[in-house]
Scaffold this motif. Structure first.
Motif, mmCIF file in Angstrom:
data_model
loop_
_atom_site.group_PDB
_atom_site.id
_atom_site.type_symbol
_atom_site.label_atom_id
_atom_site.label_comp_id
_atom_site.label_asym_id
_atom_site.label_seq_id
_atom_site.Cartn_x
_atom_site.Cartn_y
_atom_site.Cartn_z
ATOM 1 N N TYR A 230 3.184 -1.105 4.125
ATOM 2 C CA TYR A 230 2.882 0.287 3.818
ATOM 3 C C TYR A 230 4.200 0.935 3.408
ATOM 4 O O TYR A 230 5.169 0.892 4.156
ATOM 5 N N VAL A 231 4.243 1.500 2.215
ATOM 6 C CA VAL A 231 5.489 2.066 1.700
ATOM 7 C C VAL A 231 5.301 3.548 1.408
ATOM 8 O O VAL A 231 4.248 3.967 0.912
ATOM 9 N N ALA A 232 6.310 4.336 1.758
ATOM 10 C CA ALA A 232 6.284 5.774 1.506
ATOM 11 C C ALA A 232 7.630 6.203 0.955
ATOM 12 O O ALA A 232 8.661 5.615 1.254
ATOM 13 N N VAL A 233 7.603 7.246 0.152
ATOM 14 C CA VAL A 233 8.809 7.796 -0.446
ATOM 15 C C VAL A 233 9.004 9.195 0.119
ATOM 16 O O VAL A 233 8.068 9.992 0.147
ATOM 17 N N THR A 234 10.224 9.483 0.572
ATOM 18 C CA THR A 234 10.517 10.792 1.153
ATOM 19 C C THR A 234 11.893 11.267 0.701
ATOM 20 O O THR A 234 12.685 10.486 0.174
ATOM 21 N N ALA A 235 12.159 12.535 0.923
ATOM 22 C CA ALA A 235 13.454 13.133 0.587
ATOM 23 C C ALA A 235 14.378 13.088 1.796
ATOM 24 O O ALA A 235 13.910 12.994 2.931
ATOM 25 N N PRO A 236 15.688 13.170 1.583
ATOM 26 C CA PRO A 236 16.613 13.177 2.720
ATOM 27 C C PRO A 236 16.594 14.506 3.486
ATOM 28 O O PRO A 236 17.016 14.560 4.629
ATOM 29 N N GLN A 237 16.088 15.557 2.870
ATOM 30 C CA GLN A 237 16.039 16.866 3.507
ATOM 31 C C GLN A 237 14.853 16.969 4.460
ATOM 32 O O GLN A 237 13.865 16.252 4.321
ATOM 33 N N PRO A 238 14.946 17.874 5.427
ATOM 34 C CA PRO A 238 13.795 18.106 6.309
ATOM 35 C C PRO A 238 12.575 18.531 5.490
ATOM 36 O O PRO A 238 12.693 19.238 4.492
ATOM 37 N N VAL B 3 0.851 -1.189 0.000
ATOM 38 C CA VAL B 3 0.000 0.000 0.000
ATOM 39 C C VAL B 3 0.886 1.239 0.000
ATOM 40 O O VAL B 3 1.536 1.538 1.002
ATOM 41 N N PRO B 4 0.951 1.977 -1.113
ATOM 42 C CA PRO B 4 1.685 3.241 -1.126
ATOM 43 C C PRO B 4 0.979 4.271 -0.249
ATOM 44 O O PRO B 4 -0.250 4.393 -0.266
ATOM 45 N N VAL B 5 1.779 4.996 0.539
ATOM 46 C CA VAL B 5 1.232 5.946 1.506
ATOM 47 C C VAL B 5 1.923 7.293 1.350
ATOM 48 O O VAL B 5 3.140 7.359 1.254
ATOM 49 N N ASP B 6 1.146 8.352 1.351
ATOM 50 C CA ASP B 6 1.671 9.713 1.458
ATOM 51 C C ASP B 6 1.097 10.269 2.751
ATOM 52 O O ASP B 6 -0.086 10.610 2.823
ATOM 53 N N LEU B 7 1.929 10.322 3.786
ATOM 54 C CA LEU B 7 1.443 10.755 5.099
ATOM 55 C C LEU B 7 0.918 12.186 5.093
ATOM 56 O O LEU B 7 0.131 12.551 5.962
ATOM 57 N N ALA B 8 1.311 12.991 4.111
ATOM 58 C CA ALA B 8 0.796 14.360 4.011
ATOM 59 C C ALA B 8 -0.686 14.355 3.653
ATOM 60 O O ALA B 8 -1.381 15.348 3.855
ATOM 61 N N HIS B 9 -1.165 13.246 3.124
ATOM 62 C CA HIS B 9 -2.573 13.124 2.715
ATOM 63 C C HIS B 9 -3.210 11.888 3.348
ATOM 64 O O HIS B 9 -4.000 11.194 2.710
ATOM 65 N N ALA B 10 -2.867 11.608 4.591
ATOM 66 C CA ALA B 10 -3.339 10.399 5.274
ATOM 67 C C ALA B 10 -4.861 10.307 5.293
ATOM 68 O O ALA B 10 -5.420 9.208 5.178
ATOM 69 N N GLU B 11 -5.544 11.436 5.425
ATOM 70 C CA GLU B 11 -7.012 11.409 5.481
ATOM 71 C C GLU B 11 -7.616 10.899 4.174
ATOM 72 O O GLU B 11 -8.673 10.278 4.170
ATOM 73 N N ALA B 12 -6.943 11.122 3.057
ATOM 74 C CA ALA B 12 -7.437 10.676 1.754
ATOM 75 C C ALA B 12 -7.170 9.187 1.521
ATOM 76 O O ALA B 12 -7.640 8.623 0.541
ATOM 77 N N LEU B 13 -6.429 8.549 2.422
ATOM 78 C CA LEU B 13 -6.078 7.138 2.258
ATOM 79 C C LEU B 13 -7.050 6.194 2.943
ATOM 80 O O LEU B 13 -6.921 4.986 2.811
ATOM 81 N N LYS B 14 -8.001 6.730 3.694
ATOM 82 C CA LYS B 14 -8.866 5.888 4.514
ATOM 83 C C LYS B 14 -9.543 4.783 3.697
ATOM 84 O O LYS B 14 -9.507 3.623 4.086
ATOM 85 N N ARG B 15 -10.129 5.124 2.592
ATOM 86 C CA ARG B 15 -10.869 4.128 1.816
ATOM 87 C C ARG B 15 -9.938 3.041 1.271
ATOM 88 O O ARG B 15 -10.251 1.855 1.350
ATOM 89 N N SER B 16 -8.780 3.425 0.733
ATOM 90 C CA SER B 16 -7.867 2.409 0.201
ATOM 91 C C SER B 16 -7.275 1.559 1.325
ATOM 92 O O SER B 16 -7.092 0.353 1.159
ATOM 93 N N CYS B 17 -7.024 2.163 2.483
ATOM 94 C CA CYS B 17 -6.510 1.383 3.618
ATOM 95 C C CYS B 17 -7.575 0.432 4.155
ATOM 96 O O CYS B 17 -7.253 -0.685 4.571
#
Length: 147
Positions: A37-45, A7-21
């Motif tokens: 659950y997999v997410a992609v992020t940058a090394p920067q803050p 399940v790809p996850v974007d924690l910035a849009h967690a509320e939009a993931l409810k149905r797919s989760c």
């Protein structure tokens, strides 16, 4: 039928993931299988975390909450890319192979004009993955349903 769900996850849009989760959790419980659950992020803050390690902890907490809510085994995987927006599709394909999932359950929005020119991340994944990909649209009437 299935052995592992990604399940790809974007924690910035967690509320939009409810149905797919919810769909992923229901399938995992039905087949008695785990979810990664997999997410992609940058090394920067970023806005959600100051480091990939902090982001990983937040994703692990998200995965634990989903596992408790749906009654399935879960783990979390963070992929660090220098440009997550540009590298997302390749990162998800790599994660799919590494995890060994045979089903992807992914949130998606309704297609609009832009998808006639550029496919969505879910569309690209479905077009190139050698496993089943279930794109879960928002419920009709929700803010993401773009009528």
């Amino acid at each position: 039928m299935f052995k592992k769900i990604l399940v790809p996850v974007d924690l910035a849009h967690a509320e939009a993931l409810k149905r797919s989760c919810d769909v992923a959790g229901d399938l995992a419980r039905h087949y008695g299988i785990g979810v990664t659950y997999v997410a992609v992020t940058a090394p920067q803050p970023g806005r959600l975390a100051r480091s990939p390690e902090e982001y990983r902890k937040k994703l692990e907490a998200f995965a634990r909450a989903e596992a408790e809510a749906h009654g399935h085994l879960a783990d979390a995987r963070v992929i660090v890319c220098s440009d997550p927006a540009a590298e997302l599709d390749a990162a998800l394909m790599d994660a799919l192979k590494e995890v060994g999932a045979d089903l992807v359950v992914m949130a998606s929005h309704l297609p609009g004009v832009a998808e006639r020119i550029w496919p969505s991340h879910g569309g690209r994944l479905a077009g190139h993955a050698r496993v089943s990909v279930l794109l879960v649209r928002p419920e009709s009437g929700s803010a993401d349903s773009r009528s």
